[in-house]
Enzyme design. Structure first.
Site, PDB file in Angstrom:
ATOM      1  N   GLY A   7      54.665 -28.908  57.135  1.00 28.69           N
ATOM      2  CA  GLY A   7      54.357 -28.310  58.427  1.00 28.69           C
ATOM      3  C   GLY A   7      53.112 -28.957  59.013  1.00 28.69           C
ATOM      4  O   GLY A   7      52.086 -29.067  58.346  1.00 28.69           O
ATOM      5  N   GLY A   9      51.941 -27.740  62.008  1.00 29.50           N
ATOM      6  CA  GLY A   9      51.611 -26.795  63.079  1.00 29.50           C
ATOM      7  C   GLY A   9      50.119 -26.510  63.010  1.00 29.50           C
ATOM      8  O   GLY A   9      49.321 -27.384  62.609  1.00 29.50           O
ATOM      9  N   GLY A  10      49.725 -25.286  63.370  1.00 33.77           N
ATOM     10  CA  GLY A  10      48.303 -24.951  63.418  1.00 33.77           C
ATOM     11  C   GLY A  10      47.597 -25.237  62.099  1.00 33.77           C
ATOM     12  O   GLY A  10      46.661 -26.051  62.036  1.00 33.77           O
ATOM     13  N   LYS A 183      42.631  -9.807  52.847  1.00 37.30           N
ATOM     14  CA  LYS A 183      43.099 -10.329  54.137  1.00 37.30           C
ATOM     15  C   LYS A 183      44.398  -9.636  54.554  1.00 37.30           C
ATOM     16  O   LYS A 183      44.608  -9.332  55.734  1.00 37.30           O
ATOM     17  CB  LYS A 183      43.289 -11.854  54.091  1.00 37.30           C
ATOM     18  CG  LYS A 183      43.645 -12.350  55.473  1.00 37.30           C
ATOM     19  CD  LYS A 183      43.376 -13.785  55.755  1.00 37.30           C
ATOM     20  CE  LYS A 183      43.607 -14.022  57.255  1.00 37.30           C
ATOM     21  NZ  LYS A 183      44.102 -15.355  57.545  1.00 37.30           N
TER      22      LYS A 183
HETATM   23  N1  LIG Z   1      47.248 -20.233  63.079  1.00 33.55           N
HETATM   24  C1  LIG Z   1      46.245 -19.567  62.508  1.00 33.55           C
HETATM   25  O1  LIG Z   1      45.131 -19.516  63.066  1.00 33.55           O
HETATM   26  C2  LIG Z   1      46.429 -18.904  61.190  1.00 33.55           C
HETATM   27  C3  LIG Z   1      47.664 -18.867  60.576  1.00 33.55           C
HETATM   28  N2  LIG Z   1      47.778 -18.303  59.331  1.00 33.55           N
HETATM   29  C4  LIG Z   1      49.059 -18.257  58.655  1.00 33.55           C
HETATM   30  O2  LIG Z   1      49.435 -19.582  58.309  1.00 33.55           O
HETATM   31  C5  LIG Z   1      50.865 -19.719  58.312  1.00 33.55           C
HETATM   32  C6  LIG Z   1      51.235 -20.892  59.212  1.00 33.55           C
HETATM   33  O3  LIG Z   1      50.882 -20.533  60.539  1.00 33.55           O
HETATM   34  P1  LIG Z   1      50.699 -21.597  61.717  1.00 33.55           P
HETATM   35  O4  LIG Z   1      50.264 -22.898  61.181  1.00 33.55           O
HETATM   36  O5  LIG Z   1      49.895 -20.932  62.751  1.00 33.55           O
HETATM   37  O6  LIG Z   1      52.202 -21.721  62.227  1.00 33.55           O
HETATM   38  P2  LIG Z   1      52.813 -22.828  63.208  1.00 33.55           P
HETATM   39  O7  LIG Z   1      54.035 -22.230  63.778  1.00 33.55           O
HETATM   40  O8  LIG Z   1      51.760 -23.360  64.121  1.00 33.55           O
HETATM   41  O9  LIG Z   1      53.191 -24.017  62.222  1.00 33.55           O
HETATM   42  C7  LIG Z   1      54.174 -23.898  61.255  1.00 33.55           C
HETATM   43  C8  LIG Z   1      54.835 -25.243  61.143  1.00 33.55           C
HETATM   44  O10 LIG Z   1      55.719 -25.213  60.036  1.00 33.55           O
HETATM   45  C9  LIG Z   1      56.754 -26.099  60.347  1.00 33.55           C
HETATM   46  N3  LIG Z   1      57.941 -25.860  59.517  1.00 33.55           N
HETATM   47  C10 LIG Z   1      58.608 -24.711  59.323  1.00 33.55           C
HETATM   48  N4  LIG Z   1      59.646 -24.891  58.497  1.00 33.55           N
HETATM   49  C11 LIG Z   1      59.644 -26.204  58.170  1.00 33.55           C
HETATM   50  C12 LIG Z   1      60.477 -27.009  57.361  1.00 33.55           C
HETATM   51  N5  LIG Z   1      61.534 -26.515  56.719  1.00 33.55           N
HETATM   52  N6  LIG Z   1      60.191 -28.320  57.260  1.00 33.55           N
HETATM   53  C13 LIG Z   1      59.136 -28.851  57.908  1.00 33.55           C
HETATM   54  N7  LIG Z   1      58.299 -28.134  58.708  1.00 33.55           N
HETATM   55  C14 LIG Z   1      58.557 -26.831  58.826  1.00 33.55           C
HETATM   56  C15 LIG Z   1      57.044 -25.841  61.810  1.00 33.55           C
HETATM   57  O11 LIG Z   1      57.673 -26.969  62.296  1.00 33.55           O
HETATM   58  P3  LIG Z   1      58.473 -27.099  63.675  1.00 33.55           P
HETATM   59  O12 LIG Z   1      57.427 -27.617  64.613  1.00 33.55           O
HETATM   60  O13 LIG Z   1      59.541 -28.066  63.362  1.00 33.55           O
HETATM   61  O14 LIG Z   1      58.950 -25.721  64.020  1.00 33.55           O
HETATM   62  C16 LIG Z   1      55.663 -25.608  62.370  1.00 33.55           C
HETATM   63  O15 LIG Z   1      55.114 -26.754  62.971  1.00 33.55           O
HETATM   64  C17 LIG Z   1      51.404 -18.363  58.775  1.00 33.55           C
HETATM   65  O16 LIG Z   1      51.747 -17.581  57.667  1.00 33.55           O
HETATM   66  C18 LIG Z   1      50.214 -17.744  59.509  1.00 33.55           C
HETATM   67  O17 LIG Z   1      50.246 -16.327  59.506  1.00 33.55           O
HETATM   68  C19 LIG Z   1      46.686 -17.823  58.648  1.00 33.55           C
HETATM   69  C20 LIG Z   1      45.452 -17.862  59.227  1.00 33.55           C
HETATM   70  C21 LIG Z   1      45.223 -18.333  60.557  1.00 33.55           C
HETATM   71  C1  LIG Z   2      43.431 -12.486  60.720  1.00 34.84           C
HETATM   72  C2  LIG Z   2      43.747 -13.584  61.692  1.00 34.84           C
HETATM   73  C3  LIG Z   2      43.350 -13.170  63.059  1.00 34.84           C
HETATM   74  C4  LIG Z   2      42.851 -14.781  61.345  1.00 34.84           C
HETATM   75  O1  LIG Z   2      43.127 -15.875  62.108  1.00 34.84           O
HETATM   76  C5  LIG Z   2      45.179 -13.989  61.521  1.00 34.84           C
HETATM   77  O2  LIG Z   2      45.487 -14.620  60.542  1.00 34.84           O
HETATM   78  C6  LIG Z   2      46.254 -13.632  62.470  1.00 34.84           C
HETATM   79  O3  LIG Z   2      46.014 -13.076  63.539  1.00 34.84           O
HETATM   80  O4  LIG Z   2      47.427 -13.909  62.150  1.00 34.84           O
END
Ligand SMILES: NC(=O)C1=CN([C@@H]2O[C@H](COP(=O)(O)OP(=O)(O)OC[C@H]3O[C@@H](n4cnc5c(N)ncnc54)[C@H](OP(=O)(O)O)[C@@H]3O)[C@@H](O)[C@H]2O)C=CC1
Ligand SMILES: CC(C)(CO)C(=O)C(=O)O
Length: 308
Positions: A7, A9-10, A183
């Site tokens: 992934g 993503g974020g 958390k």
């Molecule tokens: N964003 C934040 O600030 C925070 C997030 N989290 C947690 O972190 C986790 C990830 O969140 P976040 O990064 O925001 O999510 P995003 O949606 O930004 O990113 C997730 C990524 O995973 C990719 N993905 C999913 N399935 C697959 C696969 N089978 N193969 C390859 N890539 C894949 C997606 O790809 P595609 O682009 O192809 O869909 C996407 O880009 C979550 O559980 C969230 O709750 C925790 C703290 C803070």
């Molecule tokens: C707790 C917090 C706000 C930290 O980024 C979070 O993970 C969410 O909102 O999904």
């Protein structure tokens, strides 16, 4: 050490990008549209700590084991993500899940074996923008990892040493399950309340019963954590309470923001899992029950399962 980040993503994009920029051997396992964009334009991070635009190595399928896999998908993609990383998990591969919640650990243990699965979590605010760049929303950039078994201590220290090169705040925790539960307790209340009220914390606090209801939901989660051996420590509970009851706060959980975009949400993994664990431990959880029904009815509407 060869690291695979599932992934971009974020979370995967931010921490993986910082590692790649520090010349750690990182590959991103991504789906084809993301691979095309990354291969064409590189990975971009826009951050108050410093922007970044670098070429990165991508894979759309893993074919051989890596030393470590950082798992950074949303919970609703976890099954497909486990299939995708399976070829990258060899006899000594460490898996570091960075998802919110707890349940990912059980699912990963069942699939790959507990000895492979470390505990991990992030304190950061990141999102991916329309152009595919990672937008870092404030200066917080903490990643915490830790061993879940005695046998993982040395390997976790080795991974910590390599990740340290990324330059973000990195914590090697000796009590990762406690940190994960704290958390989980906070996030369930934060997501549960902001989605239930369709409002940020400040607006909830402006209502007659908002603070009391928020604290009752926090109590349901804390009691569930306690029944599972992880009552929040007082030093963790105090900041949870101030953040959940802050007057005028514009804060919302990412689940609320996903909901306002009419997107899929991690509610079963967060609110649903907390509710199931409350039930299993005979903890009364009427607010979690309502909050889960709220998210399930939202999902029924969004996926067309509800009759109109
Ligand atoms: N964003 C934040 O600030 C925070 C997030 N989290 C947690 O972190 C986790 C990830 O969140 P976040 O990064 O925001 O999510 P995003 O949606 O930004 O990113 C997730 C990524 O995973 C990719 N993905 C999913 N399935 C697959 C696969 N089978 N193969 C390859 N890539 C894949 C997606 O790809 P595609 O682009 O192809 O869909 C996407 O880009 C979550 O559980 C969230 O709750 C925790 C703290 C803070
Ligand atoms: C707790 C917090 C706000 C930290 O980024 C979070 O993970 C969410 O909102 O999904």
């Amino acid at each position: 050490m060869r690291i695979l980040v599932l992934g971009a993503g974020g979370i995967g994009g931010y921490f993986g990008g910082r590692l790649a920029a520090s010349e750690v051997d990182v590959h991103f396992l991504v789906r084809p549209p993301r691979a095309e964009l990354l291969d064409r334009e590189g990975l971009s991070i826009i951050s108050p700590i410093g922007d970044l635009r670098i070429p990165v190595r991508t894979l759309t399928a893993a074919t051989s084991p890596f030393d470590a896999v950082l798992l950074a998908c949303k919970a609703y993609d976890l099954d497909a993500a486990m299939d995708a990383i399976a070829p990258a998990v060899g006899p000594s591969t460490l898996i570091l899940p960075l998802l919110n919640g707890i349940r990912q650990l059980d699912l990963l243990d069942t699939r790959f074996g507990r000895e492979h699965v470390l505990g991990g979590l992030c304190h950061i605010g990141v999102t991916i923008n329309e152009a595919g760049a990672i937008h870092h929303l404030n200066k917080l950039q903490r990643l915490t990892l830790g061993p879940r078994t005695e046998g993982q201590v040395e390997a976790a220290e080795g991974l910590h040493k390599v990740l340290k090169r990324g330059g973000f705040d990195l914590v090697l925790s000796g009590s990762i399950m406690q940190e994960l539960w704290e958390k989980f307790t906070f996030l369930t209340t934060y997501a549960g309340m902001t989605t239930l009220m369709r409002a940020p914390i400040g607006a909830i606090m402006a209502t007659q019963e908002g603070e009391a209801i928020t604290l009752e939901m926090l109590e349901e989660c804390s009691a569930t954590a306690a029944a599972n051996g992880h009552a929040p420590r007082s030093e963790a509970l105090a900041p949870m309470i101030s953040s959940l009851t802050e007057r005028g706060s514009p804060g919302t959980a990412s689940m609320f923001r996903d909901m306002t975009r009419n997107g899929p949400t991690e509610h079963e993994h967060i609110i649903g899992d907390m509710f199931l664990r409350a039930r299993a431990a005979n903890v009364a959880a009427p607010l979690l029950r309502v909050s889960l029904a709220n998210m399930q009815s939202y999902t029924a509407m969004r996926t067309g399962l509800a009759s109109h």
